[in-house]
Motif scaffolding. Sequence first.
Motif, PDB file in Angstrom:
ATOM      1  N   THR A   1       0.797  -1.329  -0.039  1.00 28.86           N
ATOM      2  CA  THR A   1      -0.129   0.118  -0.049  1.00 28.86           C
ATOM      3  C   THR A   1       0.722   1.268   0.128  1.00 28.86           C
ATOM      4  N   ARG A   2       2.023   1.215   0.670  1.00 26.84           N
ATOM      5  CA  ARG A   2       2.856   2.314   0.846  1.00 26.84           C
ATOM      6  C   ARG A   2       3.702   2.656  -0.392  1.00 26.84           C
ATOM      7  N   LYS A   3       4.065   1.624  -1.136  1.00 19.25           N
ATOM      8  CA  LYS A   3       4.558   1.595  -2.676  1.00 19.25           C
ATOM      9  C   LYS A   3       3.732   2.259  -3.390  1.00 19.25           C
ATOM     10  N   ILE A   4       2.493   1.615  -3.538  1.00 19.30           N
ATOM     11  CA  ILE A   4       1.366   2.266  -4.283  1.00 19.30           C
ATOM     12  C   ILE A   4       1.228   3.752  -4.301  1.00 19.30           C
ATOM     13  N   PHE A   5       0.947   4.084  -2.848  1.00 24.30           N
ATOM     14  CA  PHE A   5       0.999   5.529  -2.619  1.00 24.30           C
ATOM     15  C   PHE A   5       2.005   6.419  -2.958  1.00 24.30           C
ATOM     16  N   LEU A   6       3.083   5.884  -3.076  1.00 21.20           N
ATOM     17  CA  LEU A   6       4.377   6.622  -3.407  1.00 21.20           C
ATOM     18  C   LEU A   6       4.808   6.616  -4.674  1.00 21.20           C
ATOM     19  N   GLY A   7       3.793   5.778  -5.426  1.00 19.53           N
ATOM     20  CA  GLY A   7       4.380   5.647  -6.938  1.00 19.53           C
ATOM     21  C   GLY A   7       5.445   4.514  -7.198  1.00 19.53           C
ATOM     22  N   LYS A   8       5.524   3.549  -6.298  1.00 26.84           N
ATOM     23  CA  LYS A   8       6.874   2.793  -6.556  1.00 26.84           C
ATOM     24  C   LYS A   8       6.347   1.096  -6.730  1.00 26.84           C
ATOM     25  N   PHE A   9       5.173   1.081  -6.892  1.00 29.93           N
ATOM     26  CA  PHE A   9       4.613  -0.035  -7.531  1.00 29.93           C
ATOM     27  C   PHE A   9       3.371   0.050  -8.388  1.00 29.93           C
ATOM     28  N   GLU A  10       3.487  -0.428  -9.477  1.00 29.07           N
ATOM     29  CA  GLU A  10       2.443   0.037 -10.478  1.00 29.07           C
ATOM     30  C   GLU A  10       1.977  -1.384 -10.952  1.00 29.07           C
ATOM     31  N   SER A  11       2.032  -2.456 -10.576  1.00 30.14           N
ATOM     32  CA  SER A  11       1.604  -3.730 -11.185  1.00 30.14           C
ATOM     33  C   SER A  11       0.316  -4.426 -10.448  1.00 30.14           C
ATOM     34  N   SER A  12      -0.077  -5.065 -11.446  1.00 28.52           N
ATOM     35  CA  SER A  12      -1.388  -6.061 -10.898  1.00 28.52           C
ATOM     36  C   SER A  12      -0.679  -7.489 -11.010  1.00 28.52           C
ATOM     37  N   GLY A  13      -1.260  -8.222 -10.076  1.00 29.69           N
ATOM     38  CA  GLY A  13      -0.824  -9.742 -10.045  1.00 29.69           C
ATOM     39  C   GLY A  13      -0.955 -10.443  -8.687  1.00 29.69           C
ATOM     40  N   ARG A  14      -0.227 -11.537  -8.706  1.00 31.16           N
ATOM     41  CA  ARG A  14      -0.471 -12.410  -7.415  1.00 31.16           C
ATOM     42  C   ARG A  14       0.913 -12.596  -7.210  1.00 31.16           C
ATOM     43  N   TYR A  15       1.266 -12.411  -5.705  1.00 29.56           N
ATOM     44  CA  TYR A  15       2.467 -12.736  -5.377  1.00 29.56           C
ATOM     45  C   TYR A  15       2.487 -13.414  -4.158  1.00 29.56           C
ATOM     46  N   PHE A  16       3.456 -14.195  -3.870  1.00 31.03           N
ATOM     47  CA  PHE A  16       3.568 -15.108  -2.576  1.00 31.03           C
ATOM     48  C   PHE A  16       4.966 -15.062  -1.868  1.00 31.03           C
ATOM     49  N   VAL A  17       4.709 -15.328  -0.630  1.00 31.37           N
ATOM     50  CA  VAL A  17       5.666 -15.061   0.268  1.00 31.37           C
ATOM     51  C   VAL A  17       5.566 -16.365   1.216  1.00 31.37           C
ATOM     52  N   ASP A  18       5.769 -17.523   0.932  1.00 32.98           N
ATOM     53  CA  ASP A  18       5.570 -18.721   1.163  1.00 32.98           C
ATOM     54  C   ASP A  18       6.545 -19.566   2.116  1.00 32.98           C
ATOM     55  N   PHE A  19       6.364 -19.398   3.477  1.00 35.17           N
ATOM     56  CA  PHE A  19       7.479 -19.700   4.181  1.00 35.17           C
ATOM     57  C   PHE A  19       7.871 -21.286   4.068  1.00 35.17           C
ATOM     58  N   ASP A  20       6.945 -22.001   3.633  1.00 33.99           N
ATOM     59  CA  ASP A  20       7.172 -23.353   3.315  1.00 33.99           C
ATOM     60  C   ASP A  20       8.357 -23.775   2.104  1.00 33.99           C
ATOM     61  N   GLU A  21       8.184 -22.574   1.319  1.00 29.44           N
ATOM     62  CA  GLU A  21       9.227 -22.838   0.141  1.00 29.44           C
ATOM     63  C   GLU A  21      10.495 -21.803   0.413  1.00 29.44           C
TER      64      GLU A  21
END
Length: 375
Positions: free
Chosen positions: A351-371
Amino acid sequence: MNYFRMEPENTIYHNSSTVYRPVFFRRVNDKEKMDYLLENNKEIHIIDQIEAQLVELIRLDHPSKKLTESEQRIFIDNHIGATSLYDYGVWVYYQWLNQLIHILDEEEFIRIRTSRNIYKITPEEINLLRKKKVGVIGLSVGQSIAITMAMERICGELRLADFDTIELSNMNRLRVGVQHLGLSKTIVAARQIAELDPFIKVICYTNGVDGENIDSFFLDEGKLDILVEECDGIDMKIISRIKAKQYQIPVIMDTNDKGMLDVERFDLDPERPIFHGRLKRVDGLSVIELEQLLNQLTVQDKVEYLVDIIGFENVSDAMKLSLQYMNKTIVGWPQLASAVTLGGAMVTDITRKIFLGKFESSGRYFVDFDELIQP
């Protein structure tokens, strides 16, 4: 205690379960009101640490100098001028705590509160973020997100929506105590935010969001800048996206399983299909038609919708096992505190990165601890 009445937004209701906004007393204008409160509430607990806050402020003004106590005293006296220490800043009354707390007023309070963010977040970015409005639907995963956003102070307004109350089984993942059982999830979250930072504007929708008030949730007092969707109901999960797409508002969702994060930038791409095109069966339906369709779904139907949205390949083995036992040996959606806490961090960061113009993508992302972390 008698009711202590001021302006409608500053009314004090003693021991009310619905109050979540503190009352501010700036003694230059509110001396009589504050004195009246103290006179009529002998049980009130007063906390006054204003001098320690002023010491922090003086240190910020002289970061390269190690000040002695006498030097700090001189700088504080010069800073507050003719105003007494007791009258400086603002006194904040938290009705639900019955506490009156002395703090710096808004600009100085925010300056100190965000000083450890710099320069991970620059002063210019801090000022930009203060203008942002975030809506959060669903206060289980959403509670962690809202409080993390408030802690990092990446917005100036939060709109919280959930019709549910806190139950004992919620406490495996919600940061609440047994004293909160039976209280509204939105009210408890709003109070926690107010205790952290009373200057963040919070608006509670304690009956949740539905077809009648969803436009108000998105638009009243200014359009939302981001929607965080964390509701359990499949109907509002879909309808909120239809509305976000209509109003060109980005949507973020954390599923708290396999660290999956969804980002849909309807602000940059208003024609993109909801859920990245994974739910084609509702394409072209109006909100009214959707409500009629979704209200008729069985539990099994809702699971099938969720599988379409999330993708069976993106569900952990533990969650797949849990789904088999839904309404057989378990009665609620399985969620763990560690996953919910991770969701708070991920959604706040994006959210912060979107507000500051540092993230402009749509998509699905994973931070999977098991992986990511394996023996």
